[in-house]
Design a protein around this motif. Sequence first.
Motif, PDB file in Angstrom:
ATOM      1  N   ALA A 285       0.820  -1.209   0.000  1.00  0.00           N
ATOM      2  CA  ALA A 285       0.000   0.000   0.000  1.00  0.00           C
ATOM      3  C   ALA A 285       0.857   1.262   0.000  1.00  0.00           C
ATOM      4  CB  ALA A 285      -0.926  -0.011   1.212  1.00  0.00           C
ATOM      5  N   GLY A 286       2.177   1.094  -0.135  1.00  0.00           N
ATOM      6  CA  GLY A 286       3.040   2.278  -0.188  1.00  0.00           C
ATOM      7  C   GLY A 286       3.270   2.926   1.160  1.00  0.00           C
ATOM      8  N   GLN A 287       3.142   2.161   2.249  1.00  0.00           N
ATOM      9  CA  GLN A 287       3.395   2.751   3.564  1.00  0.00           C
ATOM     10  C   GLN A 287       4.834   2.514   4.028  1.00  0.00           C
ATOM     11  OE1 GLN A 287      -1.078   1.734   4.940  1.00  0.00           O
ATOM     12  NE2 GLN A 287       0.260   2.126   6.677  1.00  0.00           N
ATOM     13  N   LEU A 288       5.554   1.618   3.368  1.00  0.00           N
ATOM     14  CA  LEU A 288       6.928   1.316   3.766  1.00  0.00           C
ATOM     15  C   LEU A 288       7.845   1.286   2.542  1.00  0.00           C
ATOM     16  CD1 LEU A 288       6.515  -1.732   6.203  1.00  0.00           C
ATOM     17  CD2 LEU A 288       7.016   0.635   6.833  1.00  0.00           C
TER      18      LEU A 288
ATOM     19  N   LEU B 295     -11.497 -11.597   9.527  1.00  0.00           N
ATOM     20  CA  LEU B 295     -12.174 -10.415   8.997  1.00  0.00           C
ATOM     21  C   LEU B 295     -11.173  -9.289   8.738  1.00  0.00           C
ATOM     22  CD1 LEU B 295     -14.863  -9.044   8.326  1.00  0.00           C
ATOM     23  CD2 LEU B 295     -14.965  -8.272  10.684  1.00  0.00           C
ATOM     24  N   GLY B 296     -10.247  -9.089   9.662  1.00  0.00           N
ATOM     25  CA  GLY B 296      -9.276  -8.005   9.530  1.00  0.00           C
ATOM     26  C   GLY B 296      -8.496  -8.086   8.220  1.00  0.00           C
ATOM     27  N   PRO B 297      -7.753  -9.193   8.024  1.00  0.00           N
ATOM     28  CA  PRO B 297      -7.003  -9.312   6.784  1.00  0.00           C
ATOM     29  C   PRO B 297      -7.880  -9.204   5.541  1.00  0.00           C
ATOM     30  CG  PRO B 297      -6.287 -10.979   8.329  1.00  0.00           C
ATOM     31  CD  PRO B 297      -7.455 -10.282   8.966  1.00  0.00           C
ATOM     32  N   LEU B 298      -9.119  -9.708   5.640  1.00  0.00           N
ATOM     33  CA  LEU B 298     -10.017  -9.663   4.490  1.00  0.00           C
ATOM     34  C   LEU B 298     -10.380  -8.217   4.155  1.00  0.00           C
ATOM     35  CD1 LEU B 298     -11.044 -12.150   3.036  1.00  0.00           C
ATOM     36  CD2 LEU B 298     -13.234 -11.846   4.185  1.00  0.00           C
ATOM     37  N   LEU B 299     -10.740  -7.448   5.181  1.00  0.00           N
ATOM     38  CA  LEU B 299     -11.080  -6.043   4.959  1.00  0.00           C
ATOM     39  C   LEU B 299      -9.879  -5.275   4.420  1.00  0.00           C
ATOM     40  CD1 LEU B 299     -13.228  -5.117   8.107  1.00  0.00           C
ATOM     41  CD2 LEU B 299     -14.010  -5.545   5.786  1.00  0.00           C
TER      42      LEU B 299
ATOM     43  N   GLY C  72      -7.941  -1.878   1.562  1.00  0.00           N
ATOM     44  CA  GLY C  72      -6.604  -1.300   1.619  1.00  0.00           C
ATOM     45  C   GLY C  72      -5.807  -1.567   0.363  1.00  0.00           C
ATOM     46  N   ILE C  73      -5.827  -2.824  -0.080  1.00  0.00           N
ATOM     47  CA  ILE C  73      -4.952  -3.197  -1.189  1.00  0.00           C
ATOM     48  C   ILE C  73      -5.660  -3.029  -2.545  1.00  0.00           C
ATOM     49  CG2 ILE C  73      -3.588  -5.064  -2.186  1.00  0.00           C
ATOM     50  CD1 ILE C  73      -2.382  -4.228   0.386  1.00  0.00           C
ATOM     51  N   HIS C  74      -6.862  -3.612  -2.670  1.00  0.00           N
ATOM     52  CA  HIS C  74      -7.464  -3.604  -4.002  1.00  0.00           C
ATOM     53  C   HIS C  74      -8.161  -2.299  -4.338  1.00  0.00           C
ATOM     54  CE1 HIS C  74      -6.169  -7.535  -4.985  1.00  0.00           C
ATOM     55  NE2 HIS C  74      -6.677  -8.038  -3.874  1.00  0.00           N
TER      56      HIS C  74
ATOM     57  N   LEU D 145      -8.552   2.879   1.926  1.00  0.00           N
ATOM     58  CA  LEU D 145      -8.182   3.114   3.320  1.00  0.00           C
ATOM     59  C   LEU D 145      -6.786   2.563   3.602  1.00  0.00           C
ATOM     60  CD1 LEU D 145     -11.592   1.992   4.847  1.00  0.00           C
ATOM     61  CD2 LEU D 145     -10.698   4.312   4.835  1.00  0.00           C
ATOM     62  N   PRO D 146      -6.105   3.143   4.601  1.00  0.00           N
ATOM     63  CA  PRO D 146      -4.765   2.638   4.942  1.00  0.00           C
ATOM     64  C   PRO D 146      -4.846   1.219   5.505  1.00  0.00           C
ATOM     65  CG  PRO D 146      -5.269   4.694   6.094  1.00  0.00           C
ATOM     66  CD  PRO D 146      -6.520   4.251   5.445  1.00  0.00           C
ATOM     67  N   VAL D 147      -3.790   0.442   5.321  1.00  0.00           N
ATOM     68  CA  VAL D 147      -3.818  -0.943   5.778  1.00  0.00           C
ATOM     69  C   VAL D 147      -3.408  -1.080   7.239  1.00  0.00           C
ATOM     70  CG1 VAL D 147      -3.347  -1.774   3.478  1.00  0.00           C
ATOM     71  CG2 VAL D 147      -1.471  -1.492   5.065  1.00  0.00           C
ATOM     72  N   SER D 148      -2.798  -0.049   7.808  1.00  0.00           N
ATOM     73  CA  SER D 148      -2.411  -0.152   9.208  1.00  0.00           C
ATOM     74  C   SER D 148      -2.159   1.228   9.772  1.00  0.00           C
ATOM     75  CB  SER D 148      -1.154  -0.998   9.359  1.00  0.00           C
ATOM     76  OG  SER D 148      -0.021  -0.198   9.125  1.00  0.00           O
ATOM     77  N   GLY D 149      -1.936   1.249  11.086  1.00  0.00           N
ATOM     78  CA  GLY D 149      -1.605   2.509  11.732  1.00  0.00           C
ATOM     79  C   GLY D 149      -2.752   2.989  12.589  1.00  0.00           C
ATOM     80  N   TRP D 150      -2.495   3.988  13.376  1.00  0.00           N
ATOM     81  CA  TRP D 150      -3.506   4.598  14.237  1.00  0.00           C
ATOM     82  C   TRP D 150      -3.121   6.041  14.391  1.00  0.00           C
ATOM     83  CZ3 TRP D 150      -8.134   2.938  15.674  1.00  0.00           C
ATOM     84  CH2 TRP D 150      -8.812   3.635  16.686  1.00  0.00           C
ATOM     85  N   ASN D 151      -3.971   6.937  13.863  1.00  0.00           N
ATOM     86  CA  ASN D 151      -3.660   8.345  13.955  1.00  0.00           C
ATOM     87  C   ASN D 151      -2.397   8.711  13.202  1.00  0.00           C
ATOM     88  OD1 ASN D 151      -5.075  10.401  14.895  1.00  0.00           O
ATOM     89  ND2 ASN D 151      -4.580  10.114  17.071  1.00  0.00           N
ATOM     90  N   GLN D 152      -2.047   7.921  12.205  1.00  0.00           N
ATOM     91  CA  GLN D 152      -0.845   8.230  11.438  1.00  0.00           C
ATOM     92  C   GLN D 152      -1.222   8.696  10.044  1.00  0.00           C
ATOM     93  OE1 GLN D 152       1.006   4.465  12.237  1.00  0.00           O
ATOM     94  NE2 GLN D 152       2.581   5.375  13.503  1.00  0.00           N
ATOM     95  N   ILE D 153      -2.244   8.019   9.481  1.00  0.00           N
ATOM     96  CA  ILE D 153      -2.690   8.361   8.139  1.00  0.00           C
ATOM     97  C   ILE D 153      -4.193   8.593   8.244  1.00  0.00           C
ATOM     98  CG2 ILE D 153      -2.863   7.509   5.765  1.00  0.00           C
ATOM     99  CD1 ILE D 153      -0.560   5.600   6.510  1.00  0.00           C
TER     100      ILE D 153
END
Lengths: 293, 550, 310
Positions: free
Chosen positions: B275-278, C146-150, C155-157, C161-169
Amino acid sequence: MNSNSTIMAAEKGTSLWEDAWIKLSKNRLALVGLGLLIFLCVISLLTPWIAPYGYEKQDLLMGATPPSAEHWLGTDVFGRDMLTRIMWGGRVSLMVGFIATAVALAIGVVYGAVAGYVGGRVDAVMMRLVDILYALPFMIFIILLMVVFGRNLLLLFFAIGAVEWLTMARIVRGQVMSLRKQEFVEAAHSLGLSQWIIIRRHIIPNTLGPVIVYTTLTIPSVMLLEAFLSFLGLGIQPPQSSWGLLINYGVETMEEYPWLLIFPGIALSLTLFALNFLGDGLRDALDPRTAKD
Amino acid sequence: MKLTSIASSSTLISAIALCLVSSLLLSGCGSSESNVEAGNRTGTLHWGNGTEPQSLDPHIATGVPEHHIIKALMEGLVHKDSESLGPTPGVAESWTVSDDGTVYTFKIRDDARWSNGDVHNAHDFVWSWWRALQPALGNLYAYMYFPIVNAREYYMGEVTDFDLVGVKALDDLTLQVTLDNPTPYFLQLLDHYSMFPVHQATLEKFGAPDERGTRWTYAGNMVGNGAFKLTSWEINRAIEVERNTFYWGNDDVRLNKIIFYPTENTTTEERMFRAGQLHYTNDVPIDKVATYREANDPALRVTPYLGTYYYRVNIREPHLQDKRVRRALAMTIDREKITENVIKAGQIPAYAMTPPNTRGYYPPISLSFDPEAARQLLAEAGYPNGEGFPVTEILYNTNEGHRKVAVAIQQMWREHLNIEVKLLNQEWKVYLDSESNGDYQISRAGWIGDYVDPNNFLDMFICNGGNNRTGWCNEEYDRLVLDVAPRAKTHEERMAVFTQAEQMLLDDLPVLPIYTYTTKHLVHPSMKNVASNIMDQQSYREIYLEGDQD
Amino acid sequence: MLRFALGRLLQAIPVLLVVITMTFMLVHSAPGGPFSADKAVPEEVLEALEAQYNLDQPLWQQYISYLGDVLQGDMGPSFKYPGRSVNELILSGLGTTAELGMYAMMVAIFIGVIAGVTASMRPNTAQDYVPMTAAMIGICMPSFLLGPLLVLIFGIHLEWLPVSGWNQIPGDKILPAITLGTGYAAYIARLSRGGMLEVLSQDYIRTARAKGLSEFLIISKHALRGGLIPVVAFLGPAFAGLLGGSFVVETIYQIPGLGRFYVQAAFNRDYTMILGTTVFFATLIILFNLLSDMLAVWLNPKLRQQVRGE
């Protein structure tokens, strides 16, 4: 089933239970659920004789392959037949699901009912004990269990049951407490009915609904919990498997080999739906209010 | 919104509800620029770093993630060249070695500064090394100092006067180090963080020098001597370091900032990369390597690693005492199949303990995959066709890769030797406990070298060595590794001694080598000057980002 | 009501004491110590470390001094992260986890109650089956799936939305909240459907219907209050569970929350950290159970009398 028959024997005429059975047999979805569960159990029992391959038979050169004529549900990364592994996994999962839930049910219902019915100081002490058990670090508890008792499946059931009964106890207690003060229970009291008859006639039937619903919710979470315990080293060991473990592995490779996730997922979901339909049917059938309609 | 149909499906009301909730959460959905794009513009490297570091104190830290961050914040007397791993100047601009190889004299560069501008000189090293050897500090890497005269003795309390330890500041810019024996890998050790200098005034400001875990390593407090300085440390979220303008080589540093993310979950890490985060990932999930390989994706970098994956055999177990049994087990592990078909991440089958080409050393090879001969050995040991062979258990700590290898080996032993093998996985600390108590039969193990030298792989197996754990003990082996090798005059002579020792190890096989590790990373194409070497060392001084590459 | 609450709070003191004592014993008897590592730890180093954290004292002495510290609000230093105190670590994760838990609860209540109420309005029709089937899927869909699926979808397709993080993106809080909330939404949907069905069959609802009140009014004014009692009883422990059980979601999305500390502390045998997080969660559980009991009393007039009476 045992308690059913004794109660049925005790009460003459069309008892609650006979009523319930008649109502249940009219509920098509519930019957489908029941049929499906029986089917899954039979398959599991017969697995050693009817599984197409050995559950540990590898073909490393073949590796993971999608469903084909030889392997209906494909093969995993070791080239093992998925259908076989799901069948064997079902044995473990169904057993864990039913037995551990039964343990939780037995402890939880009795504990909750006593606390709720007796009330007062006894209730307070019993519920604070539940709070304490809720709070203890589960993982350390499991790790210790493993060290003290070694590994075996019975222990696994015990560990799971020991955790899952807590919520059950809270639910039953809440229900019983509110029932205790209802008019019809108080009426029964004033009529001079014995405690035991009140509990059996009025309290138990009225708590069955939430208990059944919660039970159908507990079985799937127990099946998944088993995978986590196996992760900690308490559960089953490879090459044996269970649905929970198969799903866990499947998630890792869901982009590469989706069938490794989908088929065990379907197996687990089927069980859940069957349980759910049956549970709803049972609840409706046992509901004393609808019974009087 | 497609979101809703997944979460609750169909009923209109719940769809509306979810939209409400999502809009509450949504704080202006998605800026179009990814971390990587923004980073390329501003010279900020986004680095997947594995786990949250325990500590950034170089004399306390022990792990690889700590290593990555400390290397950005501090440096030692010398660096390792990122290709050859040979020594290049660090804080020392030059050095000389006495003819007998025991006295090293380092010339400290006169423009060396701490990140707060303080002068940095030879006295810093003497003080820092004194500090690193304080027993109360609990420095797990104190043994890195032990080649130095009296360092071990001082650490053990046998010598109490630090002046007797072989490290002296001859003047402000000259540091002299005296060793017991010529130690060909000594310069390498200086690039290990346990030998990095620390800033005396800062440490003393926040506590006693030998106090474990004072606040001197917090952002805002920490003073270092590396190319970057610590600007932010949010636990479990990110650690940020920025260019240190006082660094002597600042002109050559091209990155302005590095953000280290604790990426425990490799699946998530790989997705962050996609996703271009790293820019750079710490690892690649085991099942993803094959996918990247098939796609010929240049982002995937797989490099042999200075480490061996092996099984320990507990030779205190009666049926495993016979070395013919151990040999039969070793000969029926089809290592090619394991690396090619099971883990598939470019690992190299290992037939000896020391990885090949460890500073020019090639281990003797006497093992091969030979089920026929193995069955014969097992029969000679009293178990024809595996009959009567007790059920044997393989212990491993819970991990997807370990499980795969164990499942494959279990089947290989069943198939080729007809013996019953059980698997037993344990949670990490329980596994460590079982292993060090000798409460196992065969157990999974791995060893990653601290420095490039066969010594680091072979001195594990001395009698009762802390990392031996197999019960194997051979006094002749100990003599070769501990006495003969250190006194060898030439490189060739020393290597010959190691060959002889390793041959003894391979004759007895208290360990069953399986494969040589690889390191796996995903590297964004905009990231340049990324090194690949067997120590998995990156030099942040050299890495740069090329913006228009995306 | 106040006396009821105060009484329960007083009961909390012995509960916490028992929790601390039992956890202390559990933790110290678990195999593997806080300092065991892959590489053998030399005897001298181990001794120095144990001395530093008072682990060389007899167990009862450690227990007494720990209890003394806790009473003063000091949970001690973390063994795993030298230099960090347990208080500091818990505080650093608390805000994040609480925020995540709140969003997840919002998701869960919104979806759950609406789906459950909708289903209960026309039992055994499509309007019942569809949301209930979805709820069932929600329950059997564990968050590690569910998490990886969402993430894969959004996130990917779709790259929404960002695939990870909290208050970063921007937007990085959405997927974690949904992932964590969905399982609870499913429970709430089932519980509220059951509760509503019960209430809807009561006489006063029939009376209201006979009066010709609109269905919306009947539900919102009369039925909801009673129908949600089972949900409320569930909410207390659920919210505490949400905070403690957010481990999986926090790991999937790399969120710096308490759940990760709680689980990692057990794996690391970080004694003080295990104790600290356990005590913290125990307090939460007690508080939330109390809150949900109070709410149940407030919602149920019969119980209210009972509490007053006792």
